[in-house]
Design a protein around this motif. Structure first.
Motif, PDB file in Angstrom:
ATOM      1  N   GLN A   1      17.161   7.261  -5.480  1.00 48.75           N
ATOM      2  CA  GLN A   1      16.590   8.115  -4.447  1.00 48.75           C
ATOM      3  C   GLN A   1      15.369   7.415  -3.828  1.00 48.75           C
ATOM      4  O   GLN A   1      14.502   6.921  -4.546  1.00 48.75           O
ATOM      5  N   VAL A   2      15.323   7.375  -2.516  1.00 53.27           N
ATOM      6  CA  VAL A   2      14.212   6.747  -1.801  1.00 53.27           C
ATOM      7  C   VAL A   2      13.121   7.779  -1.582  1.00 53.27           C
ATOM      8  O   VAL A   2      13.350   8.825  -0.970  1.00 53.27           O
ATOM      9  N   VAL A   3      11.935   7.499  -2.102  1.00 55.85           N
ATOM     10  CA  VAL A   3      10.803   8.413  -1.966  1.00 55.85           C
ATOM     11  C   VAL A   3       9.752   7.747  -1.085  1.00 55.85           C
ATOM     12  O   VAL A   3       9.297   6.637  -1.378  1.00 55.85           O
TER      13      VAL A   3
ATOM     14  N   ASN B   1       4.004  -0.112  -2.797  1.00 52.05           N
ATOM     15  CA  ASN B   1       3.329  -0.526  -4.020  1.00 52.05           C
ATOM     16  C   ASN B   1       1.839  -0.176  -4.025  1.00 52.05           C
ATOM     17  O   ASN B   1       1.139  -0.415  -4.986  1.00 52.05           O
ATOM     18  N   GLU B   2       1.344   0.372  -2.936  1.00 52.12           N
ATOM     19  CA  GLU B   2      -0.063   0.700  -2.844  1.00 52.12           C
ATOM     20  C   GLU B   2      -0.332   2.043  -3.512  1.00 52.12           C
ATOM     21  O   GLU B   2       0.318   3.043  -3.199  1.00 52.12           O
ATOM     22  N   PRO B   3      -1.297   2.064  -4.474  1.00 49.22           N
ATOM     23  CA  PRO B   3      -1.554   3.332  -5.170  1.00 49.22           C
ATOM     24  C   PRO B   3      -2.165   4.372  -4.240  1.00 49.22           C
ATOM     25  O   PRO B   3      -2.940   4.045  -3.346  1.00 49.22           O
TER      26      PRO B   3
END
Length: 239
Positions: free
Chosen positions: A220-222, A232-234
């Motif tokens: 699933q793409v979130v 990848n950035e928090p």
């Protein structure tokens, strides 16, 4: 071979299979909100936990064993195991699974009948299908002494030949004429369960097989709700 025998073992299987598949499809298309097992776990779960687990473990083993045992041609396994040994393994393993399933189903049936809260919230079909399954299990256990008495595996081979002819549309029930009555009643009641399947809570079994699709489903793409945020950035608190 009588007309009744011919009907039950040459014609009735196709009636049951047609209703089984077409009825399940029609119910899924028209009444998806009824496509469930109607669990009563919230009302009382102690006895239900033991009964449900034992029943499902036993019935899954029995379904798999019956399917493989009846539908696998003799030539596939005869190089590895004799028909007599296969019957002994099937009777022993099936007997253990049958007893486990019988205990679990008896607990569920007792709970459904004698627990007033659960009885009042149950549909008549719930109780009916449990009773039919219980009787079918009893008949299956009754066949065990008969199977031990046929050490030459002739009955097992006759049952397998009949089942394989049914699925390959070459019905021939002549081999079942001489077998003992518990086998015949067990077969007829088993086919009747397929006939009743689309109209009972048993339809939820299809959903169990459907969950296998999750193994092959793509990830699933979130995506983040914050614009410009890379995967990848928090995220910052409160963002």
């Amino acid at each position: 071979m009588t007309t009744l025998h011919n009907f039950f073992f040459n014609v009735y299987p196709y009636i049951c299979l047609a209703v089984f598949f077409m009825g399940s499809l029609a119910r899924f298309d028209r009444d998806q909100y009824t496509w469930k097992s109607d669990s009563s776990q919230l009302l009382r779960k102690g006895q239900q936990r033991w009964g449900s687990n034992l029943f499902h473990i036993g019935i899954l083993f029995l379904l798999g064993g019956h399917s493989v045992g009846l539908l696998t041609p003799h030539f596939v396994y005869e190089a590895f195991i004799t028909a007599e040994t296969k019957q002994l393994v099937a009777v022993t393993a099936g007997g253990i699974a049958g007893v486990v399933c019988f205990i679990g189903l008896s607990l569920l049936l007792h709970r459904r009948i004698f627990d007033e809260r659960i009885r009042l919230t149950s549909h008549r079909t719930d109780l009916g299908i449990l009773i039919i399954l219980w009787v079918q299990l009893v008949l299956g256990l009754v066949t065990l002494p008969y199977s031990y008495g046929h050490q030459d595996a002739s009955v097992m081979l006759a049952l397998s030949d009949w089942a394989q002819r049914i699925v390959t549309f070459r019905p021939d029930a002549a081999g079942l004429v001489a077998i003992d009555w518990p086998y015949k009643v067990h077969l007829v009641l088993g086919m009747t369960i397929f006939l009743l399947f689309p109209f009972s809570r048993l339809v939820h079994v299809w959903s169990g097989f459907g969950t296998l699709a999750y193994v092959f489903r793509p990830y699933q793409v979130v995506r983040s709700r914050k614009l410009g945020l890379t995967p990848n950035e928090p995220r910052q608190p409160g963002a």
